[in-house]
Design a protein around this motif. Structure first.
Motif, PDB file in Angstrom:
ATOM      1  N   LEU A   1      52.580  48.819  20.886  1.00 51.55           N
ATOM      2  CA  LEU A   1      53.395  48.226  19.826  1.00 51.55           C
ATOM      3  C   LEU A   1      53.201  46.719  19.811  1.00 51.55           C
ATOM      4  O   LEU A   1      53.035  46.126  18.758  1.00 51.55           O
ATOM      5  N   ASP A   2      53.225  46.114  20.998  1.00 48.53           N
ATOM      6  CA  ASP A   2      53.079  44.666  21.065  1.00 48.53           C
ATOM      7  C   ASP A   2      51.744  44.239  20.458  1.00 48.53           C
ATOM      8  O   ASP A   2      51.676  43.333  19.660  1.00 48.53           O
ATOM      9  N   ILE A   3      50.701  44.949  20.836  1.00 53.52           N
ATOM     10  CA  ILE A   3      49.372  44.615  20.310  1.00 53.52           C
ATOM     11  C   ILE A   3      49.378  44.783  18.792  1.00 53.52           C
ATOM     12  O   ILE A   3      48.904  43.939  18.057  1.00 53.52           O
ATOM     13  N   LYS A   4      49.971  45.866  18.358  1.00 51.74           N
ATOM     14  CA  LYS A   4      49.982  46.140  16.928  1.00 51.74           C
ATOM     15  C   LYS A   4      50.755  45.046  16.192  1.00 51.74           C
ATOM     16  O   LYS A   4      50.346  44.586  15.142  1.00 51.74           O
ATOM     17  N   LYS A   5      51.869  44.639  16.773  1.00 48.88           N
ATOM     18  CA  LYS A   5      52.689  43.605  16.137  1.00 48.88           C
ATOM     19  C   LYS A   5      51.891  42.318  15.973  1.00 48.88           C
ATOM     20  O   LYS A   5      51.980  41.648  14.968  1.00 48.88           O
ATOM     21  N   GLN A   6      51.112  42.002  16.987  1.00 49.58           N
ATOM     22  CA  GLN A   6      50.376  40.743  16.934  1.00 49.58           C
ATOM     23  C   GLN A   6      49.267  40.806  15.889  1.00 49.58           C
ATOM     24  O   GLN A   6      49.084  39.883  15.124  1.00 49.58           O
ATOM     25  N   SER A   7      48.542  41.909  15.851  1.00 51.93           N
ATOM     26  CA  SER A   7      47.380  41.963  14.975  1.00 51.93           C
ATOM     27  C   SER A   7      47.762  42.383  13.559  1.00 51.93           C
ATOM     28  O   SER A   7      47.092  42.036  12.610  1.00 51.93           O
ATOM     29  N   GLU A   8      48.838  43.157  13.430  1.00 56.07           N
ATOM     30  CA  GLU A   8      49.240  43.601  12.101  1.00 56.07           C
ATOM     31  C   GLU A   8      50.577  42.988  11.739  1.00 56.07           C
ATOM     32  O   GLU A   8      51.593  43.353  12.296  1.00 56.07           O
ATOM     33  N   PRO A   9      50.585  42.041  10.807  1.00 54.99           N
ATOM     34  CA  PRO A   9      51.857  41.423  10.420  1.00 54.99           C
ATOM     35  C   PRO A   9      52.753  42.408   9.693  1.00 54.99           C
ATOM     36  O   PRO A   9      52.298  43.450   9.227  1.00 54.99           O
ATOM     37  N   ASP A  10      54.030  42.053   9.613  1.00 54.72           N
ATOM     38  CA  ASP A  10      54.994  42.904   8.922  1.00 54.72           C
ATOM     39  C   ASP A  10      54.801  42.720   7.426  1.00 54.72           C
ATOM     40  O   ASP A  10      55.148  41.695   6.864  1.00 54.72           O
ATOM     41  N   LEU A  11      54.223  43.734   6.779  1.00 57.95           N
ATOM     42  CA  LEU A  11      53.933  43.626   5.355  1.00 57.95           C
ATOM     43  C   LEU A  11      55.070  44.170   4.503  1.00 57.95           C
ATOM     44  O   LEU A  11      54.927  44.285   3.296  1.00 57.95           O
ATOM     45  N   GLN A  12      56.182  44.537   5.153  1.00 54.03           N
ATOM     46  CA  GLN A  12      57.257  45.148   4.381  1.00 54.03           C
ATOM     47  C   GLN A  12      58.530  44.313   4.444  1.00 54.03           C
ATOM     48  O   GLN A  12      59.584  44.782   4.097  1.00 54.03           O
ATOM     49  N   ASN A  13      58.414  43.090   4.877  1.00 50.00           N
ATOM     50  CA  ASN A  13      59.569  42.199   4.920  1.00 50.00           C
ATOM     51  C   ASN A  13      59.408  41.146   3.832  1.00 50.00           C
ATOM     52  O   ASN A  13      58.574  40.255   3.939  1.00 50.00           O
ATOM     53  N   PRO A  14      60.203  41.237   2.766  1.00 51.15           N
ATOM     54  CA  PRO A  14      60.019  40.318   1.622  1.00 51.15           C
ATOM     55  C   PRO A  14      60.303  38.871   1.966  1.00 51.15           C
ATOM     56  O   PRO A  14      59.875  37.968   1.255  1.00 51.15           O
ATOM     57  N   HIS A  15      61.040  38.627   3.056  1.00 48.01           N
ATOM     58  CA  HIS A  15      61.441  37.262   3.382  1.00 48.01           C
ATOM     59  C   HIS A  15      60.401  36.560   4.242  1.00 48.01           C
ATOM     60  O   HIS A  15      60.446  35.350   4.397  1.00 48.01           O
ATOM     61  N   VAL A  16      59.514  37.340   4.833  1.00 46.97           N
ATOM     62  CA  VAL A  16      58.527  36.737   5.724  1.00 46.97           C
ATOM     63  C   VAL A  16      57.139  36.989   5.154  1.00 46.97           C
ATOM     64  O   VAL A  16      56.662  38.116   5.145  1.00 46.97           O
ATOM     65  N   LYS A  17      56.527  35.923   4.670  1.00 50.41           N
ATOM     66  CA  LYS A  17      55.164  36.053   4.161  1.00 50.41           C
ATOM     67  C   LYS A  17      54.235  36.275   5.351  1.00 50.41           C
ATOM     68  O   LYS A  17      54.353  35.571   6.356  1.00 50.41           O
ATOM     69  N   PRO A  18      53.347  37.260   5.267  1.00 56.24           N
ATOM     70  CA  PRO A  18      52.458  37.523   6.412  1.00 56.24           C
ATOM     71  C   PRO A  18      51.660  36.282   6.766  1.00 56.24           C
ATOM     72  O   PRO A  18      51.084  35.636   5.892  1.00 56.24           O
ATOM     73  N   ASN A  19      51.672  35.968   8.051  1.00 57.52           N
ATOM     74  CA  ASN A  19      50.957  34.775   8.511  1.00 57.52           C
ATOM     75  C   ASN A  19      49.517  35.164   8.819  1.00 57.52           C
ATOM     76  O   ASN A  19      49.153  35.431   9.953  1.00 57.52           O
ATOM     77  N   ILE A  20      48.707  35.214   7.760  1.00 63.52           N
ATOM     78  CA  ILE A  20      47.327  35.659   7.906  1.00 63.52           C
ATOM     79  C   ILE A  20      46.416  34.579   7.359  1.00 63.52           C
ATOM     80  O   ILE A  20      46.710  33.983   6.325  1.00 63.52           O
ATOM     81  N   SER A  21      45.328  34.344   8.066  1.00 65.02           N
ATOM     82  CA  SER A  21      44.349  33.401   7.522  1.00 65.02           C
ATOM     83  C   SER A  21      43.521  34.150   6.486  1.00 65.02           C
ATOM     84  O   SER A  21      42.716  35.012   6.825  1.00 65.02           O
ATOM     85  N   LEU A  22      43.756  33.846   5.226  1.00 66.31           N
ATOM     86  CA  LEU A  22      43.085  34.543   4.133  1.00 66.31           C
ATOM     87  C   LEU A  22      41.759  33.871   3.821  1.00 66.31           C
ATOM     88  O   LEU A  22      41.549  32.705   4.147  1.00 66.31           O
ATOM     89  N   TYR A  23      40.876  34.636   3.195  1.00 62.44           N
ATOM     90  CA  TYR A  23      39.622  34.044   2.739  1.00 62.44           C
ATOM     91  C   TYR A  23      39.922  33.082   1.599  1.00 62.44           C
ATOM     92  O   TYR A  23      40.956  33.193   0.940  1.00 62.44           O
ATOM     93  N   PRO A  24      39.020  32.142   1.327  1.00 60.89           N
ATOM     94  CA  PRO A  24      39.231  31.228   0.200  1.00 60.89           C
ATOM     95  C   PRO A  24      39.392  32.014  -1.103  1.00 60.89           C
ATOM     96  O   PRO A  24      38.658  32.962  -1.357  1.00 60.89           O
ATOM     97  N   GLY A  25      40.383  31.624  -1.892  1.00 61.54           N
ATOM     98  CA  GLY A  25      40.601  32.292  -3.169  1.00 61.54           C
ATOM     99  C   GLY A  25      41.581  33.450  -3.098  1.00 61.54           C
ATOM    100  O   GLY A  25      42.001  33.975  -4.126  1.00 61.54           O
ATOM    101  N   TRP A  26      41.947  33.855  -1.876  1.00 60.43           N
ATOM    102  CA  TRP A  26      42.880  34.968  -1.720  1.00 60.43           C
ATOM    103  C   TRP A  26      44.308  34.433  -1.587  1.00 60.43           C
ATOM    104  O   TRP A  26      44.535  33.391  -0.982  1.00 60.43           O
ATOM    105  N   VAL A  27      45.263  35.182  -2.142  1.00 55.75           N
ATOM    106  CA  VAL A  27      46.673  34.822  -1.993  1.00 55.75           C
ATOM    107  C   VAL A  27      47.449  36.062  -1.581  1.00 55.75           C
ATOM    108  O   VAL A  27      46.986  37.193  -1.758  1.00 55.75           O
ATOM    109  N   THR A  28      48.640  35.851  -1.030  1.00 56.03           N
ATOM    110  CA  THR A  28      49.508  36.956  -0.652  1.00 56.03           C
ATOM    111  C   THR A  28      50.618  37.076  -1.687  1.00 56.03           C
ATOM    112  O   THR A  28      51.265  36.090  -2.011  1.00 56.03           O
TER     113      THR A  28
END
Length: 100
Positions: free
Chosen positions: A44-71
């Motif tokens: 779970l810990d590993i999963k939490k670190q590598s996979e952000p919470d994509l179902q929490n509307p208040h927390v934007k996933p902290n992911i380094s996106l490619y140029p031109g990509w938005v969340t």
């Protein structure tokens, strides 16, 4: 005279024997459960670190996106998705599957 209960020594022996075997069994069980629990939480810990919470509307996933990509937040799906402003393509998973 009233009926006497069976002698306590015999009964005690039996119950203590039962307890012994069950506690031994429980011990083995709890040991294996413990290790599987540890593995589960470690996973779970590993999963939490590598996979952000994509179902929490208040927390934007902290992911380094490619140029031109938005969340963006999808109100209908109630989860974040990733949108490529250059190709107008959106994906649910990050990183997006590579084509070709």
């Amino acid at each position: 005279s009233a009926q006497k209960p069976p002698p306590p020594s015999k009964k005690k022996q039996q119950s203590s024997h039962e307890q012994d075997s069950s506690s031994e069994h429980e011990h083995v069980q709890s040991k294996s459960q413990k290790s599987s629990l540890q593995n589960a939480t470690a996973g779970l810990d590993i999963k939490k670190q590598s996979e952000p919470d994509l179902q929490n509307p208040h927390v934007k996933p902290n992911i380094s996106l490619y140029p031109g990509w938005v969340t963006n937040w999808s109100r209908s799906q109630k989860r974040w998705y990733f949108f490529d402003t250059r190709t107008n393509k959106s994906v649910w998973e990050w990183p997006p599957p590579k084509h070709g």
